[in-house]
Design an enzyme around this catalytic site. Sequence first.
Site, PDB file in Angstrom:
ATOM      1  NE  ARG A 171      -3.672  -2.382  -0.082  1.00 18.78           N
ATOM      2  CZ  ARG A 171      -3.326  -3.508  -0.698  1.00 18.78           C
ATOM      3  NH1 ARG A 171      -2.182  -3.579  -1.358  1.00 18.78           N
ATOM      4  NH2 ARG A 171      -4.115  -4.546  -0.684  1.00 18.78           N
ATOM      5  CB  CYS A 218      -9.462  -1.219   4.124  1.00 18.56           C
ATOM      6  SG  CYS A 218     -10.150  -2.780   3.539  1.00 18.56           S
ATOM      7  CD  GLU A 284      -5.555   0.059   3.023  1.00 18.19           C
ATOM      8  OE1 GLU A 284      -6.057  -0.219   1.921  1.00 18.19           O
ATOM      9  OE2 GLU A 284      -5.276  -0.802   3.874  1.00 18.19           O
TER      10      GLU A 284
END
Length: 294
Positions: A171, A218, A284
Amino acid sequence: MTAAVSRTGTRVERLPLSRFTTLGVGGEAEVWFVESPEGLAEAMERPYRVLGGGSNLVVSDAGVPERVIRLSGPLAERDLTPDPALSTPECVVTGWVGGGVPLPGLVRQLQKLGLSGLEGTVGIPAQVGGAVWMNAGTRYGEMFDGLHTVEIVTPEGTRQVTPDELPWGYRQSGIPRNHVVTRVRLSLTVSTPGAVLARMDLADQARKGQPKMKTPGCAFKNPGGVSAGKLIDDAGLKGTRVGGALIAPEHANFIVNLGGATAADVHALLDIIRARVGVPLELEYELWPGQGEP
């Protein structure tokens, strides 16, 4: 407000950023709809932020003071023609794909062409530039699985790099915040439409338990391979509500907008989760402004 036109012909308009986020919250900012390198250079003359598909993002109710850049026009076009100098019978390297191209439509087009590499990103509501910047993905694949070259623009100039030149990982791409991903070339494996669709279906099935309401995606990264959603669920927080924001009953790592939610509601839920879950959790989401910013 009536749209203005900058000296390079770029459309500039003050708009609520809630229009451009998948969560549907966010105050006003000056939005630059950039279609050319000249327009981008002009937009970057003052403090700016780059807004793609608006997923993975929570914008303050007060908006942001910086210019907000959205890539459009030629910077949102794609050329998937194989480059004969770089492609082989087993691997296709495409022409340039603009950072403003919507990722879902691109993934569907690649499936029809029988090109494999990005099907693990199916269903992610992002634009290509933003998806590269955060290395968006699922457990079935991520953006860096299908990249050959990334074009990055900064106030100092333009450079083209390969994935091997970036410190990318889970990520994150390693591309600094003030850099703009304007175009990419894709490196894809030659397959068949049916085989690519089957892999897309696997990734899509894994999303069936996710909420269908407005959400940034998320909320937290999985810490050390442990599911953040399970940790939040085990803390008894599914269904917790603040104002118009709710920790989704379907999946505890999602916060949804029930209608009329504010960024303050979302931040309150994030604080509740951090206080109740027994391990440190890394966001996130990207926050505008970020932690510690005015």
